[in-house]
Design a protein around this motif. Structure first.
Motif, short mmCIF file in Angstrom:
data_model
loop_
_atom_site.label_atom_id
_atom_site.label_comp_id
_atom_site.label_asym_id
_atom_site.label_seq_id
_atom_site.Cartn_x
_atom_site.Cartn_y
_atom_site.Cartn_z
N ILE A 169 0.93 6.53 10.97
CA ILE A 169 2.02 6.88 10.05
C ILE A 169 1.47 7.14 8.65
N GLY A 170 0.52 6.30 8.22
CA GLY A 170 -0.08 6.51 6.91
C GLY A 170 -0.83 7.83 6.82
N PHE A 171 -1.56 8.17 7.88
CA PHE A 171 -2.29 9.44 7.88
C PHE A 171 -1.34 10.62 7.85
N LEU A 172 -0.26 10.56 8.65
CA LEU A 172 0.70 11.65 8.66
C LEU A 172 1.41 11.79 7.32
N MET A 173 1.70 10.67 6.67
CA MET A 173 2.32 10.75 5.34
C MET A 173 1.38 11.39 4.33
N LEU A 174 0.09 11.01 4.39
CA LEU A 174 -0.89 11.62 3.49
C LEU A 174 -1.03 13.11 3.75
N LEU A 175 -1.09 13.49 5.04
CA LEU A 175 -1.19 14.90 5.39
C LEU A 175 0.05 15.67 4.95
N GLY A 176 1.24 15.06 5.14
CA GLY A 176 2.46 15.71 4.71
C GLY A 176 2.51 15.90 3.20
N TRP A 177 2.01 14.91 2.47
CA TRP A 177 1.99 15.02 1.00
C TRP A 177 1.05 16.14 0.57
#
Length: 420
Positions: free
Chosen positions: A34-42
């Motif tokens: 989830i943290g990686f996807l949030m960083l990628l989305g940002w």
């Protein structure tokens, strides 16, 4: 005495996601994902916002705009009014051409040098070591530029052939000049024509019916040769005597192939000096030759060390056993040592094929228009679409690399020892 770290829990509780080892690792992985996807989305959102503020919303429509530039070395028909997609296709084919030629040449050269390094002849082994150390320890870009300079400065100009200062090679069929090498091209006086596929689109290409017929005849001959070999194997197992079949196997391949060539009116179109340059024939430009030779020589040095290590990994007893059976050193190397060494050679060989393919992106140094020079060079500069072109380049090289890895891994599995 038995220690129970996680006693059985009758009812699931949220605290078990952290304190129960049965769920803790999964919880950590989900949180990390989830943290990686949030960083990628940002990152994607921030990039899209910045591009929108600059008036450069992500779009690939520029690929259908006229390219407006020429490509000197190409395998398909192309003109400056074709689209950027067509230009990128030309660059991709040029990249694949160098990669295939380089991998084949580097493999042959690496195997030969790797074997010679183990030669009992001191001069041969030392010269092989000089080659390996010389090419491995100099950046490949320098070898590319150096090879290009040698071709330009040492080879004669086309005008020298008119003045008699230079002459064509191989019965006046090949012209080696400082502008490239001109070789004969295959022609058919009774050609069957071409098949035009995909109309006038950017991905259009022609398929020669002559080539299809020749390939069909060649494949049919090879399959027939395999059947003859299998029949000889069966007879050998049954009688202990192997019939001589090499002339028959060679005949079923060559005779139909040569016959079809004669029917199609095969002949060679030789290069001719007209005006200030040679015309007709196939023109291999210096940029292609320099890139091909430099990458092959550079990668061949690494492959030579891989081959040497693979041979040394084979037990010395194998060589001694082959010698005891009366096999000569050359036969021992080709029939006993190298087949076993392949199991050690192939895995690192994959990495060198990938490196050669990616190093072909240095072609821009000598003016060879590969995919980096077209899509990542002129197209990017003309359209200003840095993000889109770089993403497409990454996708292209990723696809090529994964394809090479898949093919080589399949071959690696086929030569592995099959355990019971």
């Amino acid at each position: 005495m038995t220690t129970i770290t996680d006693p059985h829990q009758g009812q699931f509780r949220l605290s078990m996601l952290l304190y129960d080892s049965r769920y803790r690792s999964m919880t950590i992985q989900i949180v990390a994902l989830i943290g990686f996807l949030m960083l990628l989305g940002w990152l994607l959102s921030n990039t899209a916002q910045n591009l929108a503020e600059l008036g450069k919303e992500p779009s690939f429509s520029f690929m259908m705009e006229p390219a407006g530039y020429d490509i000197n070395q190409r395998l398909l028909d192309y003109n400056s009014q074709d689209t950027h997609l067509r230009a990128s296709l030309m660059g991709l084919l040029n990249t694949l051409l160098v990669a295939v030629m380089g991998c084949i040449t580097a493999t042959v050269l690496g195997v030969i040098i790797g074997v010679l390094r183990l030669s009992p002849n001191w001069i041969i082994s030392r010269l092989s070591a000089v080659y390996v150390e010389g090419f491995r320890n100099v950046p490949v870009l320098l070898w590319i530029v150096f090879t290009m300079a040698v071709l330009i400065e040492t080879l004669p100009q086309p005008s020298a052939f008119r003045k008699g200062e230079a002459s064509m090679s191989l019965w006046d069929s090949v012209a080696v000049t400082n502008r490239g090498i001109y070789i004969p091209e295959p022609l058919f006086s009774r050609s069957l024509g071409d098949i035009h596929l995909l109309g006038n689109s950017s991905l259009r290409f022609d398929v020669s019916l002559d080539l299809l017929v020749l390939l069909a005849v060649l494949i049919g001959g090879i399959l027939t040769s395999v059947l003859i070999k299998r029949r000889a194997d069966i007879l050998q197992e049954a009688t202990g005597v192997r019939p001589r079949t090499w002339h028959l196997r060679l005949g079923v391949i060559l005779v139909p192939f040569v016959l079809v060539l004669a029917i199609l009116g095969f002949h060679l179109g030789y290069p001719e000096l007209k005006g200030f340059n040679f015309r007709n024939g196939i023109h291999l430009r210096n940029s292609l030759i320099a890139l091909w030779l430099a990458l092959s020589l550079y990668t061949g040095a690494f492959i030579a060390e891989i081959v040497r290590a693979g041979i040394l990994a084979v037990s010395k007893g194998q060589t001694e056993a082959a010698s005891a059976l009366g096999l000569r050193p050359k036969r021992t190397m080709s029939l006993v040592i190298l087949p076993q060494a392949l199991r050690v050679i192939i895995p690192p060989l994959i990495s060198n094929y990938l490196n050669l393919t990616k190093n072909s992106s240095l072609a821009i140094a000598v003016g060879y228009m590969d995919i980096t020079g077209t899509l990542g060079g002129i197209t990017m500069n003309q359209t200003g679409r840095e993000l889109e072109t770089v993403l497409l380049l990454m996708l292209v090289y990723l696809t090529i690399s994964l394809t090479i890895s898949a093919v080589m891994n399949w071959y690696n599995e086929s030569v592995k020892l099959k355990e019971r």
